[in-house]
Design a protein around this motif. Structure first.
Motif, mmCIF file in Angstrom:
data_model
loop_
_atom_site.group_PDB
_atom_site.id
_atom_site.type_symbol
_atom_site.label_atom_id
_atom_site.label_comp_id
_atom_site.label_asym_id
_atom_site.label_seq_id
_atom_site.Cartn_x
_atom_site.Cartn_y
_atom_site.Cartn_z
ATOM 1 N N TYR A 183 -54.321 -24.208 27.882
ATOM 2 C CA TYR A 183 -52.922 -24.120 27.386
ATOM 3 C C TYR A 183 -52.702 -23.921 25.615
ATOM 4 O O TYR A 183 -53.657 -24.595 25.144
ATOM 5 C CB TYR A 183 -52.040 -25.300 28.158
ATOM 6 N N LYS A 222 -47.922 -21.770 26.770
ATOM 7 C CA LYS A 222 -48.441 -20.793 27.498
ATOM 8 C C LYS A 222 -49.616 -21.567 28.383
ATOM 9 O O LYS A 222 -50.556 -22.040 27.797
ATOM 10 C CB LYS A 222 -48.948 -19.551 26.933
ATOM 11 N N LYS A 233 -52.759 -20.984 31.153
ATOM 12 C CA LYS A 233 -53.561 -20.171 32.039
ATOM 13 C C LYS A 233 -53.885 -20.783 33.336
ATOM 14 O O LYS A 233 -54.254 -21.961 33.624
ATOM 15 C CB LYS A 233 -54.959 -20.093 31.555
ATOM 16 N N GLU A 276 -51.418 -11.631 33.682
ATOM 17 C CA GLU A 276 -52.228 -12.307 32.513
ATOM 18 C C GLU A 276 -52.440 -13.502 33.398
ATOM 19 O O GLU A 276 -53.271 -14.356 32.704
ATOM 20 C CB GLU A 276 -51.247 -12.583 31.317
ATOM 21 N N GLU A 277 -51.951 -14.116 34.451
ATOM 22 C CA GLU A 277 -52.453 -15.242 34.983
ATOM 23 C C GLU A 277 -51.668 -16.376 34.326
ATOM 24 O O GLU A 277 -52.653 -17.346 34.240
ATOM 25 C CB GLU A 277 -53.686 -15.374 35.628
ATOM 26 N N THR A 278 -50.584 -16.207 33.747
ATOM 27 C CA THR A 278 -50.080 -17.174 32.694
ATOM 28 C C THR A 278 -48.692 -17.815 33.047
ATOM 29 O O THR A 278 -47.892 -16.677 33.306
ATOM 30 C CB THR A 278 -50.138 -16.552 31.304
ATOM 31 N N GLU A 284 -45.434 -19.108 31.250
ATOM 32 C CA GLU A 284 -44.996 -19.383 30.362
ATOM 33 C C GLU A 284 -43.727 -20.116 30.236
ATOM 34 O O GLU A 284 -42.720 -19.762 30.905
ATOM 35 C CB GLU A 284 -44.359 -18.036 29.412
#
Length: 137
Positions: free
Chosen positions: A35, A68, A70, A118-120, A122
């Motif tokens: 992160y 953010k 992941k 992005e497989e994130t 936020e």
């Protein structure tokens, strides 16, 4: 200074327990995801070119905190997110993140969005400091 009477049956005082410790589970085998904590501020022309406000590039002048996280191979429906004023608790089937935040935030107005390409995840949190009403007129 007043001394409280000591109760022999208590192991610790409630003041000694840090905020957010109810989420902590040291026996949970899930790994912690990667992160980033970023800070964001609203600036206008008067800030950038003319320096007319009291804002500077430090985190003390930022209004929002963006985290953010992941989360590879995770679906949006598998994410459980709990945000308190000083703690962010995220859980998925594979990952677990208990994050003690550097600043107190407005947990009622948090925003989260999952960027599937992005497989994130936020998470945007409004920082809630004591004198922000003076600093950010």
């Amino acid at each position: 200074f007043q001394v409280q009477p000591e109760n022999r049956k208590t192991i610790w005082n409630t003041e000694e327990v840090p905020e957010g410790s109810e989420f902590d589970d040291t026996w949970d085998p899930r790994e912690q995801p990667e992160y980033q904590i970023l800070f964001k501020q609203c600036v206008g022309t008067e800030d950038v070119f003319f320096g007319m406000s009291r804002k500077d590039p430090s985190t003390a002048c930022c209004e929002d905190m963006v985290i953010k996280i992941k989360l590879p191979e995770t679906k949006y429906s598998d994410i459980t997110l709990d945000i308190q004023d000083k703690v962010l608790d995220l859980r998925t089937p594979q990952k677990k993140l208990l994050l003690h935040l550097p600043y107190r935030v407005d947990s009622k107005n948090a925003k989260a969005r999952f960027l599937s390409e992005e497989e994130t995840l936020e998470v945007t949190l409004r920082v809630s400091r004591m004198f922000d009403f003076i600093n950010f007129l």
